[in-house]
Design an enzyme around this catalytic site. Structure first.
Site, PDB file in Angstrom:
ATOM      1  CG  ASP A  37      -1.974  -1.039   1.144  1.00 40.57           C
ATOM      2  OD1 ASP A  37      -2.044  -1.707   0.092  1.00 40.57           O
ATOM      3  OD2 ASP A  37      -2.721  -1.211   2.124  1.00 40.57           O
ATOM      4  CG  LEU A  87     -34.509  -8.519 -18.374  1.00 37.07           C
ATOM      5  CD1 LEU A  87     -33.654  -9.495 -17.593  1.00 37.07           C
ATOM      6  CD2 LEU A  87     -34.281  -8.684 -19.865  1.00 37.07           C
ATOM      7  CD  GLU A 116     -25.553 -13.238 -16.950  1.00 35.50           C
ATOM      8  OE1 GLU A 116     -26.148 -12.165 -16.776  1.00 35.50           O
ATOM      9  OE2 GLU A 116     -24.801 -13.449 -17.909  1.00 35.50           O
ATOM     10  CE  LYS A 118     -34.182  -8.256 -12.558  1.00 43.26           C
ATOM     11  NZ  LYS A 118     -34.138  -7.146 -11.594  1.00 43.26           N
ATOM     12  CG  ASP A 120     -32.171  -5.042  -5.328  1.00 40.94           C
ATOM     13  OD1 ASP A 120     -32.480  -4.237  -6.231  1.00 40.94           O
ATOM     14  OD2 ASP A 120     -32.782  -5.113  -4.248  1.00 40.94           O
ATOM     15  NE  ARG A 139     -33.768   0.170 -17.500  1.00 43.32           N
ATOM     16  CZ  ARG A 139     -34.914  -0.137 -17.007  1.00 43.32           C
ATOM     17  NH1 ARG A 139     -35.003  -0.450 -15.754  1.00 43.32           N
ATOM     18  NH2 ARG A 139     -35.979  -0.129 -17.750  1.00 43.32           N
ATOM     19  CE1 TYR A 221     -25.851  -6.167 -15.415  1.00 47.47           C
ATOM     20  CE2 TYR A 221     -26.912  -6.894 -17.438  1.00 47.47           C
ATOM     21  CZ  TYR A 221     -26.826  -6.020 -16.375  1.00 47.47           C
ATOM     22  OH  TYR A 221     -27.719  -4.987 -16.268  1.00 47.47           O
ATOM     23  CE  LYS A 325     -38.593  -8.383  -9.711  1.00 44.02           C
ATOM     24  NZ  LYS A 325     -37.662  -7.280  -9.442  1.00 44.02           N
ATOM     25  CB  CYS A 418     -51.579  -1.625  25.967  1.00 42.34           C
ATOM     26  SG  CYS A 418     -52.207  -3.178  25.320  1.00 42.34           S
ATOM     27  CB  CYS A 421     -54.357  -4.309  29.092  1.00 38.33           C
ATOM     28  SG  CYS A 421     -52.633  -3.798  28.954  1.00 38.33           S
ATOM     29  CB  CYS A 434     -48.456  -4.193  26.199  1.00 44.07           C
ATOM     30  SG  CYS A 434     -49.481  -4.593  27.628  1.00 44.07           S
ATOM     31  CB  CYS A 439     -51.975  -7.497  28.031  1.00 45.59           C
ATOM     32  SG  CYS A 439     -52.567  -6.689  26.543  1.00 45.59           S
TER      33      CYS A 439
HETATM   34 ZN   LIG Z   1     -51.687  -4.582  26.980  1.00 46.43          ZN
END
Ligand SMILES: [Zn+2]
Length: 694
Positions: A37, A87, A116, A118, A120, A139, A221, A325, A418, A421, A434, A439
């Site tokens: 480095d 696609l 291949e 895909k 994300d 794109r 790709y 997908k 809550c 209760c 809670c 409850c």
């Molecule tokens: Zn509760």
């Protein structure tokens, strides 16, 4: 200035550029640096110094561009030379099989397909002229994108200069590795929802020097080469030769292609016939969490480029590729109201009631909002129009706000008390809770969970009966189920003698459920079937041992168990120290439930009870089987037994389970000296551990 000095500077700049290009490539693309480095920095600084002295000698693709340039005003719009179309999509391997059949028929010849990942990330098109990167364009709408060249130049794995002086447009995906995302996002004032958004956000920074600090990466790709390559595989090879980073998680599927040569050249790729594709997809989906980047599916492409041309395009998509997908599609809808649900652990979950919307074949009207932080991050309010997605089989979630409500509803807040209760809610970590053990909603949740088919599986005691028991006040907590005199239900509609006898028999039978079933049925956070199994294997064969460790606060003992992290350990310690949890367990013990393992447990069927007999092994499977159909079932046993599995035979494979008709994987395993195991031997091995396969 003497001309000789100027000429010397010119040749030194050229020499340094050449060297630094090589070092960058070695370091970032090939992962094997040949200089320290320190030496690299020295050369880099020297080049920067010369360039600032002689700015006119600075090359547009200089390695110093990697650290960014002066702020760009805007990102001008640029037309793509070839439109970047999206696609067509498929959501099941059946759809893929249909598509392959359709495409083959349309082309009128036998085809091969390349699969291949895909990724994300952010799609990018890199334009090279005479081997130099001149433009990097997003794109955009597919026809016109934004020129973000200065920012893309900071990405170390994007070649600025190719070893050949050719004109080519290369498509790739820019992404941010998951671990780096976590690290960077944690420090951000407004965190991003996912690595893709952070990558996209950084690429839009005005100062490329800021982009340079984000460790973005890229896979290439596609490449539109002037001389006609014959196949997509050749394109990938060419990209590699040109020093692009190309993924090696590639599948090649063909019923006609002789892949022997390719298999020898690309030991990391997978090869198979069409009928093996569904399994490859399944495996790829199961391995996605372990990758360093996010993928949202796979892309299946026709390998033969000539055929691609003939197939051409529909108005929207190329006919020669399809995206598989993982996630079901999204829908857009409007939030009517937001309510909170109280879970069996007391955890509060905000839920949006939305206008019913069709997503992935089902109608969605309730959508989770996770927690307050999530609501604030997306700035969600009642009346907002939102996109909703279904990830796998889990509850649908709001992904983003498309349009704010027009009446000015503010960002929604979880109430202070809550709703079930009235207790004041408390915040632990990311969630509100809670903390009232009695409850009503918590009692209800615990009870429904406990009797459920995946837990205690109490026969003849369904949700309606449970609801009646709660409403009538007969059951306030789990132990009451076993203490209640069910004869008292006589006279309630639908509860004749036969029904009551059946419920009692179901409860009686549930008392013989083993410890490994009882423990996760209690609904204690983090203590599901997997953690239970890990605990038992580590010697926590009774509830008393777990409680003792909790009381002594020895979370390090739990962290020592492989598979149990710090968060899980801390939760276990906290939960099993709570008096009401201990009391519930004590009472369940008294009514006769199993709170320790017995000798009989070891021979129970099912993957939960498999001892770690595959630990340290890495299995692969090929061919078809009598007892395991689909064959991934066999791999479930390996995973449950502590082994690893992979879709391809490689240097790290230790065992290949080979059924009838095993092809290329079998050959490769033989070459690599991998242990080959037959179905009979595999079943025998399980049997030795007391596991019977029907
Ligand atoms: Zn509760």
């Amino acid at each position: 200035m003497p001309e000789s000095e100027y000429n010397e500077a010119r040749s030194e700049i050229e020499r340094l550029s050449e060297l630094l290009h090589r070092y960058q490539r070695e370091y970032y693309v090939e992962g094997r640096p040949s200089v320290s480095d320190l030496e690299y920095d020295r050369l880099f600084d020297r080049l920067a110094e010369l360039e600032s002295k002689y700015p006119e000698l600075k090359q547009p693709d200089s390695p110093t561009q990697r650290v960014g340039t002066e702020p760009t005003e805007t990102f001008p719009e640029v037309e793509h030379t070839v439109p970047v179309l999206s696609l067509d999509k498929a959501y099941s391997s059946n759809e893929i099989a249909d598509w392959i059949q359709r495409t083959t028929k349309r082309s009128g010849q036998a085809l091969s397909f390349v699969v291949e990942e895909k990724i994300d990330g952010v799609a990018i098109v890199l334009y090279y002229e005479a081997g130099r990167l001149i433009r990097a364009v997003t794109r955009g709408n597919g026809f016109v994108g934004n020129d973000i060249t200065a920012n893309v130049k900071t990405i170390r794995t994007v070649p600025l200069r190719l070893p050949e002086a050719i004109d080519v447009a290369v498509r790739g995906e820019i992404y941010l590795p998951k671990d780096r995302f976590e690290e960077i996002n944690r420090k951000m004032e407004t965190p991003y929802a996912n690595p893709r958004n952070l990558a996209a956000g950084s690429l839009r920074r005005i100062k490329s020097s800021e982009v340079a600090r984000i460790p973005l990466n890229m896979f290439a790709y596609e490449g539109a080469f002037p001389q006609q390559e014959l196949s997509h595989i050749e394109v990938l090879e060419k990209l590699t030769v040109l020093q692009f980073r190309v993924s090696n998680r590639i599948g090649v599927f063909s019923n006609r292609l002789d892949t022997e040569d390719l298999e020898a050249r690309y030991p990391e790729w997978s090869f198979g016939k069409f009928e093996e594709l569904p399994e490859y997809i399944e495996q790829a989906a199961s391995e996605r969490d372990a990758l360093e980047y996010e993928i949202d599916g796979l892309v299946v492409k026709v390998n033969e480029l000539q055929v691609r041309e003939e197939l051409g395009y529909t108005g929207h998509h190329p006919r020669w590729a399809i995206a598989y997908k993982f996630e079901s599609p999204q829908g857009t809808t409007t939030i009517k109201t937001i309510e909170v649900q109280v879970g069996r652990t007391g955890r509060i979950t905000p839920v949006a009631r939305v206008e019913p919307v069709q997503i992935g074949g089902s109608t969605i009207s309730n959508v989770t909002l996770h927690n307050q932080a999530y609501i604030e991050m997306l700035e969600i309010a009642e009346g907002d129009q939102v996109t909703v997605s279904r990830r796998g089989d889990v509850i649908p979630a709001v992904e983003k706000v498309v349009q704010k409500n027009e009446v000015g509803n503010p960002v929604w807040h979880i109430p202070e008390k809550c709703p079930s209760c009235g207790s004041r809610l408390e915040v632990y970590g990311a969630h509100h809770f809670c903390r009232n053990n009695q409850c009503p909603d918590q009692v209800r949740g615990r009870l429904h969970f406990f009797i459920g088919r995946n837990q205690m599986d109490i026969e003849n005691l369904g949700p309606e009966t449970a609801e009646l028991l709660i409403e009538e006040g007969f059951v306030q907590d789990l132990p009451d189920l076993y203490r209640f005199d069910f004869e008292r239900l006589k006279g309630y509609p639908g509860f004749g003698e036969k029904k009551i006898a059946a419920i009692k028999a179901g409860l009686e039978k549930s008392m013989s459920q083993p410890f490994r079933v009882v423990l996760p049925s209690l609904g204690i956070p983090e203590v599901g079937p997997n953690v239970t199994e890990l605990l038992i294997r580590a010697g926590y064969t009774s509830i008393d041992k777990i409680i003792r460790t909790a009381e002594q606060g020895e979370s390090e003992k739990l962290v020592d168990i492989k598979g149990i992290g710090e968060k899980t350990a801390a939760t276990i310690i906290e939960e099993f120290s709570r008096p009401e949890v201990k009391q519930r367990i004590e009472e369940l013990k008294k009514v006769g439930l199993q709170f320790e393992t017995t000798a009989a447990d070891k021979t129970i069927e099912g993957e939960d009870s498999i001892p770690p007999l595959f630990e340290g092994e890495n299995w692969c499977v090929t061919g078809s089987f009598e007892r395991f159909n689909p064959r991934s079932k066999a791999m479930e046993y390996v995973k449950a037994g502590g082994g690893r599995t992979s879709s391809q035979v490689s240097g790290s494979t230790t065992h290949l389970l080979a059924g009838s008709g095993g092809g290329s994987k079998l050959q490769k395993a033989q070459q690599l000296g991998v242990e080959i195991v037959s179905e009979e031997e595999f079943v025998e091995r399980l049997k030795d551990e007391g596991i019977q396969i029907a």
